[in-house]
Design a protein around this motif. Structure first.
Motif, PDB file in Angstrom:
ATOM      1  N   MET A 130       0.892  -0.953  -0.076  1.00  0.00           N
ATOM      2  CA  MET A 130       0.138  -0.073  -0.034  1.00  0.00           C
ATOM      3  C   MET A 130       0.791   1.328  -0.038  1.00  0.00           C
ATOM      4  N   MET A 131       2.203   1.370   0.710  1.00  0.00           N
ATOM      5  CA  MET A 131       2.956   2.157   0.622  1.00  0.00           C
ATOM      6  C   MET A 131       3.460   2.517  -0.716  1.00  0.00           C
ATOM      7  N   VAL A 132       3.892   1.519  -1.431  1.00  0.00           N
ATOM      8  CA  VAL A 132       4.234   1.707  -2.786  1.00  0.00           C
ATOM      9  C   VAL A 132       3.362   2.203  -3.565  1.00  0.00           C
ATOM     10  N   LEU A 133       2.129   1.901  -3.495  1.00  0.00           N
ATOM     11  CA  LEU A 133       0.940   2.475  -4.393  1.00  0.00           C
ATOM     12  C   LEU A 133       0.666   4.028  -3.969  1.00  0.00           C
ATOM     13  N   GLY A 134       0.964   4.205  -2.722  1.00  0.00           N
ATOM     14  CA  GLY A 134       0.536   5.586  -2.214  1.00  0.00           C
ATOM     15  C   GLY A 134       1.555   6.533  -2.863  1.00  0.00           C
ATOM     16  N   PHE A 135       3.004   6.060  -2.811  1.00  0.00           N
ATOM     17  CA  PHE A 135       3.996   6.960  -3.330  1.00  0.00           C
ATOM     18  C   PHE A 135       3.881   6.957  -4.900  1.00  0.00           C
ATOM     19  N   GLY A 136       3.626   5.781  -5.438  1.00  0.00           N
ATOM     20  CA  GLY A 136       3.154   5.724  -6.701  1.00  0.00           C
ATOM     21  C   GLY A 136       2.118   6.602  -7.349  1.00  0.00           C
ATOM     22  N   TYR A 137       1.149   6.838  -6.701  1.00  0.00           N
ATOM     23  CA  TYR A 137      -0.129   7.686  -7.060  1.00  0.00           C
ATOM     24  C   TYR A 137       0.242   9.177  -6.541  1.00  0.00           C
ATOM     25  N   ARG A 138       1.421   9.489  -5.881  1.00  0.00           N
ATOM     26  CA  ARG A 138       1.688  10.796  -5.550  1.00  0.00           C
ATOM     27  C   ARG A 138       0.724  11.422  -4.422  1.00  0.00           C
ATOM     28  N   ARG A 139       0.228  10.448  -3.780  1.00  0.00           N
ATOM     29  CA  ARG A 139      -0.600  10.785  -2.775  1.00  0.00           C
ATOM     30  C   ARG A 139       0.127  10.659  -1.229  1.00  0.00           C
ATOM     31  N   LEU A 140       1.228  10.020  -1.147  1.00  0.00           N
ATOM     32  CA  LEU A 140       2.079  10.117  -0.110  1.00  0.00           C
ATOM     33  C   LEU A 140       3.263  10.707  -0.235  1.00  0.00           C
ATOM     34  N   LYS A 141       3.870  11.572   0.572  1.00  0.00           N
ATOM     35  CA  LYS A 141       5.257  11.868   0.553  1.00  0.00           C
ATOM     36  C   LYS A 141       6.018  11.453   1.552  1.00  0.00           C
ATOM     37  N   VAL A 142       7.305  11.395   1.701  1.00  0.00           N
ATOM     38  CA  VAL A 142       8.167  11.202   2.793  1.00  0.00           C
ATOM     39  C   VAL A 142       7.672  11.991   3.844  1.00  0.00           C
ATOM     40  N   ARG A 143       7.461  13.254   3.805  1.00  0.00           N
ATOM     41  CA  ARG A 143       7.035  14.141   5.029  1.00  0.00           C
ATOM     42  C   ARG A 143       5.761  13.437   5.737  1.00  0.00           C
ATOM     43  N   ASP A 144       5.101  12.767   4.959  1.00  0.00           N
ATOM     44  CA  ASP A 144       3.546  12.187   5.460  1.00  0.00           C
ATOM     45  C   ASP A 144       4.212  11.098   6.530  1.00  0.00           C
ATOM     46  N   LEU A 145       5.120  10.362   6.482  1.00  0.00           N
ATOM     47  CA  LEU A 145       5.485   9.013   7.174  1.00  0.00           C
ATOM     48  C   LEU A 145       5.502   9.447   8.302  1.00  0.00           C
ATOM     49  N   PRO A 146       6.011  10.446   9.075  1.00  0.00           N
ATOM     50  CA  PRO A 146       6.005  10.473  10.553  1.00  0.00           C
ATOM     51  C   PRO A 146       4.545  10.622  11.152  1.00  0.00           C
ATOM     52  N   LYS A 147       3.702  11.516  10.460  1.00  0.00           N
ATOM     53  CA  LYS A 147       2.238  11.426  10.773  1.00  0.00           C
ATOM     54  C   LYS A 147       1.604  10.179  10.990  1.00  0.00           C
ATOM     55  N   ILE A 148       1.979   9.371   9.749  1.00  0.00           N
ATOM     56  CA  ILE A 148       1.243   8.013   9.584  1.00  0.00           C
ATOM     57  C   ILE A 148       1.717   7.141  10.760  1.00  0.00           C
ATOM     58  N   PHE A 149       3.045   7.014  10.956  1.00  0.00           N
ATOM     59  CA  PHE A 149       3.509   6.260  11.964  1.00  0.00           C
ATOM     60  C   PHE A 149       3.007   6.519  13.317  1.00  0.00           C
ATOM     61  N   VAL A 150       2.732   8.102  13.593  1.00  0.00           N
ATOM     62  CA  VAL A 150       2.456   8.446  14.899  1.00  0.00           C
ATOM     63  C   VAL A 150       0.871   7.748  15.002  1.00  0.00           C
ATOM     64  N   GLU A 151       0.118   7.939  14.030  1.00  0.00           N
ATOM     65  CA  GLU A 151      -1.269   7.696  14.046  1.00  0.00           C
ATOM     66  C   GLU A 151      -1.360   5.973  14.369  1.00  0.00           C
ATOM     67  N   THR A 152      -0.574   5.425  13.458  1.00  0.00           N
ATOM     68  CA  THR A 152      -0.357   3.882  14.022  1.00  0.00           C
ATOM     69  C   THR A 152       0.043   3.409  15.240  1.00  0.00           C
ATOM     70  N   VAL A 153       0.959   4.067  15.932  1.00  0.00           N
ATOM     71  CA  VAL A 153       1.371   3.861  17.308  1.00  0.00           C
ATOM     72  C   VAL A 153       0.389   4.362  18.050  1.00  0.00           C
ATOM     73  N   LEU A 154      -0.390   5.317  17.963  1.00  0.00           N
ATOM     74  CA  LEU A 154      -1.369   5.804  19.130  1.00  0.00           C
ATOM     75  C   LEU A 154      -2.780   4.672  18.919  1.00  0.00           C
ATOM     76  N   THR A 155      -2.899   4.313  17.755  1.00  0.00           N
ATOM     77  CA  THR A 155      -4.142   3.255  17.629  1.00  0.00           C
ATOM     78  C   THR A 155      -3.666   2.182  18.313  1.00  0.00           C
ATOM     79  N   THR A 156      -2.389   1.618  18.195  1.00  0.00           N
ATOM     80  CA  THR A 156      -1.965   0.214  18.564  1.00  0.00           C
ATOM     81  C   THR A 156      -1.874   0.398  20.224  1.00  0.00           C
TER      82      THR A 156
END
Length: 424
Positions: free
Chosen positions: A247-273
């Motif tokens: 899914m990350m590969v798709l996100g970067f391929g579609y240009r909907r994800l950028k490297v600067r988005d990763l910290p936000k994604i990981f924080v959201e994942t950690v908080l939910t987990t």
């Protein structure tokens, strides 16, 4: 008397909107202190509750859902489903159910599904003349497909607590989830007949082809995840990791994800987990207290005194889950109740996989019922409407969900057929 006071304290804290984990943890620790017990063994049980290897799949499936949300997969699924079914009377209702089905193969969480899809689906419904209550109801009820259809976070929790195959439980959940889809579509069919003012979307094969190309790769995710698990290529944990990477590969391929988005994604994942694992730990402590007070044995004697029939037992489980689901988070309920019910199910010859499907589906209905009803509050927040309005919209859709539960209990082959065919 001790157990009664403990339960009263927990219910009082829940009524005060104290988070479930702390509503369990506080009275549990209070019990140990009053009894003058050492905290060594209980604390070891708390830490062991989250060290189960099966639970390693939870953060990875959470990550998969978060990445899918940020990658705009919901928008692509919606556009394709709208192109296919927009011309059908009530098409946006069917689209909502269909998109939830597609997104469920990636999210595994009703809350994530409701949060992501409500913003995509409800505004077009309102513009097309659908009532807000209908939109809230169909989006909220459709979101419940996510925790039933694999990959399912509640299924991972149940498998870890019951020591059963996660893959078998995933397989057993597929047909019930599709049954939910049929039931929800039936309600849509009935309700849209009462809304003659709704407008249709024009149909175009060119639009179908254009939007279809945009969902081919995202729909490869469930093929990789479920195909890998059911085909024996991956463990659920490995499949979650592969799915998240895909899914990350798709996100970067579609240009909907950028490297600067990763910290936000990981924080959201950690908080939910972290919230899930905190609930698992606190429920494990409460489970220790209940075991010390012999509540499982007393409950087993009570149930066996009522019936020795597996079907009646499952009906009682369904009623219990519906009741608990209205006041306690599903994860906490599973951690707390599964160790109590498993020995009873075994003594009555009830398939643990069937028990898991019935428990999960019954508990998910609680996400749409007050006072806890997490999905109700998510939709209330995203759409800025009262919780009561969301619940009134969801009420008609609760009927097919309850019927699905009853069908699975009286016709267990609905759940057990696919695992048997796959040799799981």
């Amino acid at each position: 008397m001790t157990v009664l006071l403990l339960l009263v304290a927990i219910l009082a804290l829940l009524a005060l909107r104290v988070p479930v984990a702390f509503a369990f943890l506080g009275p549990g620790l209070g019990y140990l202190l009053v009894e003058g017990q050492s905290l060594g063994l209980p604390m070891r049980l708390v830490t062991d509750a989250t060290s189960n290897f099966v639970l390693l799949a939870v953060p990875l499936f959470v990550l998969l859902g978060v990445v899918a949300n940020h990658a705009g997969i919901a928008d692509r699924l919606f556009d394709f489903a709208l192109a296919l079914f927009g011309r059908v009377r009530g098409g946006l209702g069917y689209v909502s159910v269909g998109v939830s089905l597609g997104f469920s193969w990636m999210s595994g969480s009703a809350v994530a599904d409701a949060a992501a899809l409500s913003k995509v689906e409800i505004p077009p419904m309102l513009r097309a003349g659908y009532s807000r209550r209908f939109g809230l109801g169909v989006v909220g009820a459709s979101a419940l497909i996510a925790p039933v259809m694999p990959p399912s976070i509640p299924a991972v929790i149940f498998a870890g607590q019951a020591s059963v195959s996660t893959g078998a439980l995933f397989a057993a959940s597929v047909v019930p989830a599709l049954l939910m889809v049929v039931g929800l579509c039936a309600v849509v069919f009935v309700l849209v007949r009462r809304q003659p003012e709704i407008r249709h979307v024009g149909f175009s094969w060119a639009r179908v082809a254009e939007t279809g190309k945009r969902v081919v790769l995202p729909l490869g995710a469930p093929v990789v995840i479920l195909g890998g698990i059911l085909g024996g290529l991956f463990t659920p944990t490995e499949a979650a990791a592969v799915g998240a990477a895909y899914m990350m590969v798709l996100g970067f391929g579609y240009r909907r994800l950028k490297v600067r988005d990763l910290p936000k994604i990981f924080v959201e994942t950690v908080l939910t987990t972290a919230s899930i694992m905190l609930i698992v730990s606190s429920a494990a402590l409460l489970g220790y207290v209940l075991a010390k007070e012999r509540v499982p044995q007393d409950l087993a004697q009570l149930v066996l005194g009522i019936t020795d029939d597996g079907t009646v037992f499952l009906l009682l489980v369904m009623l219990l889950m519906l009741l608990l689901g209205t006041v306690i988070d599903a994860t906490a309920t599973l951690v707390l109740v599964v160790p109590i019910l498993m020995p009873i199910a075994t003594s009555l010859g009830v398939d643990p996989i069937l028990l898991g499907v019935v428990m999960i589906l019954s508990l998910m209905i609680g996400l749409l019922t007050p006072p806890v009803g997490t999905v109700l509050y998510v939709l209330s927040s995203t759409q800025r409407v009262p919780v009561g309005e969301v619940f009134r919209g969801a009420l008609p859709f609760l009927v097919p969900l309850l019927l699905c539960c009853l069908l699975i209990i009286f016709f267990p082959g609905i759940a057990t057929w696919l695992p048997a065919q796959l040799g799981l």
